[in-house]
Motif scaffolding. Structure first.
Motif, PDB file in Angstrom:
ATOM      1  N   GLU A 163       8.062  10.258   4.652  1.00 19.40           N
ATOM      2  CA  GLU A 163       8.196   9.961   6.076  1.00 19.40           C
ATOM      3  C   GLU A 163       6.868  10.152   6.803  1.00 19.40           C
ATOM      4  N   GLU A 164       6.107  11.162   6.376  1.00 19.23           N
ATOM      5  CA  GLU A 164       4.781  11.382   6.972  1.00 19.23           C
ATOM      6  C   GLU A 164       3.859  10.187   6.706  1.00 19.23           C
ATOM      7  N   LEU A 165       3.908   9.702   5.480  1.00 20.19           N
ATOM      8  CA  LEU A 165       3.078   8.545   5.120  1.00 20.19           C
ATOM      9  C   LEU A 165       3.450   7.326   5.964  1.00 20.19           C
ATOM     10  N   LYS A 166       4.733   7.068   6.073  1.00 21.86           N
ATOM     11  CA  LYS A 166       5.181   5.907   6.839  1.00 21.86           C
ATOM     12  C   LYS A 166       4.778   6.030   8.307  1.00 21.86           C
ATOM     13  N   ARG A 167       4.806   7.281   8.835  1.00 19.65           N
ATOM     14  CA  ARG A 167       4.490   7.514  10.241  1.00 19.65           C
ATOM     15  C   ARG A 167       3.046   7.131  10.564  1.00 19.65           C
ATOM     16  N   ILE A 168       2.158   7.252   9.578  1.00 11.73           N
ATOM     17  CA  ILE A 168       0.752   6.889   9.788  1.00 11.73           C
ATOM     18  C   ILE A 168       0.635   5.436  10.227  1.00 11.73           C
ATOM     19  N   PHE A 215       0.829  -1.209   0.000  1.00 13.24           N
ATOM     20  CA  PHE A 215       0.000   0.000   0.000  1.00 13.24           C
ATOM     21  C   PHE A 215       0.862   1.257   0.000  1.00 13.24           C
ATOM     22  N   LYS A 216       1.890   1.292   0.841  1.00 13.37           N
ATOM     23  CA  LYS A 216       2.766   2.463   0.889  1.00 13.37           C
ATOM     24  C   LYS A 216       3.513   2.651  -0.435  1.00 13.37           C
ATOM     25  N   SER A 219       1.838  -6.881   7.078  1.00 11.76           N
ATOM     26  CA  SER A 219       2.323  -7.041   5.704  1.00 11.76           C
ATOM     27  C   SER A 219       2.483  -8.520   5.386  1.00 11.76           C
ATOM     28  N   THR A 220       2.741  -8.794   4.126  1.00  8.18           N
ATOM     29  CA  THR A 220       2.989 -10.169   3.678  1.00  8.18           C
ATOM     30  C   THR A 220       4.485 -10.425   3.508  1.00  8.18           C
ATOM     31  N   LEU A 224      -5.061   7.131  -0.548  1.00 10.48           N
ATOM     32  CA  LEU A 224      -4.915   6.942   0.890  1.00 10.48           C
ATOM     33  C   LEU A 224      -6.280   6.861   1.565  1.00 10.48           C
ATOM     34  N   GLU A 225      -7.168   7.769   1.187  1.00 11.14           N
ATOM     35  CA  GLU A 225      -8.518   7.771   1.773  1.00 11.14           C
ATOM     36  C   GLU A 225      -9.260   6.469   1.429  1.00 11.14           C
ATOM     37  N   GLU A 226      -9.101   6.036   0.199  1.00 14.80           N
ATOM     38  CA  GLU A 226      -9.828   4.851  -0.263  1.00 14.80           C
ATOM     39  C   GLU A 226      -9.357   3.572   0.411  1.00 14.80           C
ATOM     40  N   GLY A 227      -8.049   3.423   0.614  1.00 15.61           N
ATOM     41  CA  GLY A 227      -7.518   2.160   1.136  1.00 15.61           C
ATOM     42  C   GLY A 227      -7.126   2.173   2.595  1.00 15.61           C
ATOM     43  N   PHE A 228      -7.340   3.312   3.260  1.00 11.60           N
ATOM     44  CA  PHE A 228      -6.857   3.467   4.633  1.00 11.60           C
ATOM     45  C   PHE A 228      -7.440   2.432   5.590  1.00 11.60           C
TER      46      PHE A 228
END
Length: 392
Positions: free
Chosen positions: A276-281, A258-259, A337-338, A314-318
């Protein structure tokens, strides 16, 4: 037990050892012992010595026949005694059958561990001095069929796997004189004792809803109970099949995939801080914290038109990507994760790169199954050591 007595010319024996190839000496010694052993066995079977007349005799000697026999030291030529009725059978071949089995299993192990059939053939020729064809090595692998089939179809109702991971990879297979792409479906499960098992394997034509539905249904038929969470990538057919087969089970979208998908939607330059912001979520420990960080991310970048696609994705798959946060904290890094399944796929790839093109679907299933069985066995040997290290 049969007692053997030999009358040896020691000078001849010394000369043979000093002036002959050692392999030849070893083989000659083995032949001498085995021939004498079989001869004594026949004497005991007949219950009479040669040329002896007795009323207790119930069969007669009928000379010898030559037989080649493969041992771990190579092929030897034996003189096998026989009787007139043909009912006598030496126990030598039964006793040394284990040598044949060890020899065959060694070749199988080389094949499973990624050695090509051509190289196996060369190794055998170097060790035994005997020609072994590639087709012979390939035919040996067919002995794996009942073993792999039994493993792949074993009952799953003896364990409860609360977390199940599924993924597919593609291989090349020769079919009807053409090379075609086929999907290999693999499923693993984490049980209540925190042991990870490989619970499913299937080779199919394509990665589709129908194929995934059939694969997951087979797991249910074998006794798999609906898990708490199924972890996979976002293949549409797979998502639909999970919803149909596992009623009441949550789906966890692999956060690594996803990321990567989100990062691909970002502009190429000046995005390090955004990444980095995305990963922090997804480093949050609760769904509430993750949602808060996501809202902050959207608020910070919603005015940037170049970020629109990434934000929409992001909104769709969050929600599907944070299902792991509803599980105990200790499991988060294992079930988000896989990655564990990806490592398993890499092990299969290592063997697949040697073969390049499987001769048929059955051979693909057979060898991939053998690789997975071997991998699982090795991983389970490591686990007690890891647990002991943690206690120390």
């Amino acid at each position: 037990m049969t007692q053997l007595h030999f009358n040896l010319d020691m000078n001849f024996l010394k000369d043979s050892i000093l002036n002959s190839n050692l392999d030849h000496v070893v083989k000659s010694t083995v032949v001498l012992v085995l021939n004498e052993y079989m001869k004594k066995e026949r004497d005991e079977y007949l219950n009479t010595d040669a040329y002896e007349r007795t009323d207790e005799r119930f069969d007669y000697r009928n000379g010898y026949y030559d037989r080649e026999y493969m041992l771990s030291i190579g092929k030897v030529n034996l003189r096998v005694p026989r009787t007139r009725s043909g009912e006598f059978s030496p126990t030598v071949f039964e006793k040394y059958r284990r040598c044949d089995q060890a020899f065959a299993l060694s070749m199988l192990e080389m094949v499973i561990n990624g050695v090509s059939t051509r190289k196996v053939k060369n190794v055998v020729e170097q060790l035994c001095g005997e020609y072994v064809s590639k087709s012979f090595v390939s035919s040996l692998t067919e002995k794996l069929d009942p073993i792999v089939n039994e493993w792949a179809n074993r009952p799953l109702n003896t364990e409860y796997y609360r977390y199940v991971y599924v993924d597919a990879m593609y291989i090349k297979v020769r079919e009807h004189h053409k090379v075609v792409s086929k999907a290999v479906y693999i499923a693993t499960g984490l049980n209540e004792g925190n042991r990870r098992d490989i619970i499913g394997l299937k080779v199919s034509h394509e990665e589709s809803y129908e194929a995934w539905h059939e694969f997951l249904n087979e797991l249910i038929t074998r006794g798999l109970q609906s898990p708490q969470l199924v972890i996979s990538d976002a293949h549409s057919g797979l998502k639909k099949a999970i919803q149909k087969v596992f009623i009441g089970t949550s789906w966890q979208r692999c956060t690594v995939h996803f990321k990567k998908n989100l990062i691909e939607k970002l502009p190429r330059k000046g995005m390090n801080d955004v990444k980095e912001e995305l990963k922090r979520i997804f480093d949050a420990e609760t769904p509430q914290d993750a949602r808060k960080r996501k809202e902050e991310f959207v608020s910070n970048h919603q005015d940037n038109s170049k970020m629109e696609k990434a934000i929409n994705n992001l909104e769709e798959g969050f929600d599907d990507a944070i299902q792991y946060l509803n599980e105990p904290l200790a499991y988060h890094r294992f079930i988000r994760s896989t990655n564990s399944l990806e490592r398993l796929n890499q092990e299969v790839r290592r063997r697949e790169r040697v073969i390049r093109i499987f001769p048929n679907t059955q051979s693909a299933f057979r060898l991939i199954g053998a690789v997975l069985m071997d991998y699982e066995e090795e991983e389970q040997k490591k686990r007690p050591i890891l647990r002991r290290d943690k206690k120390e």
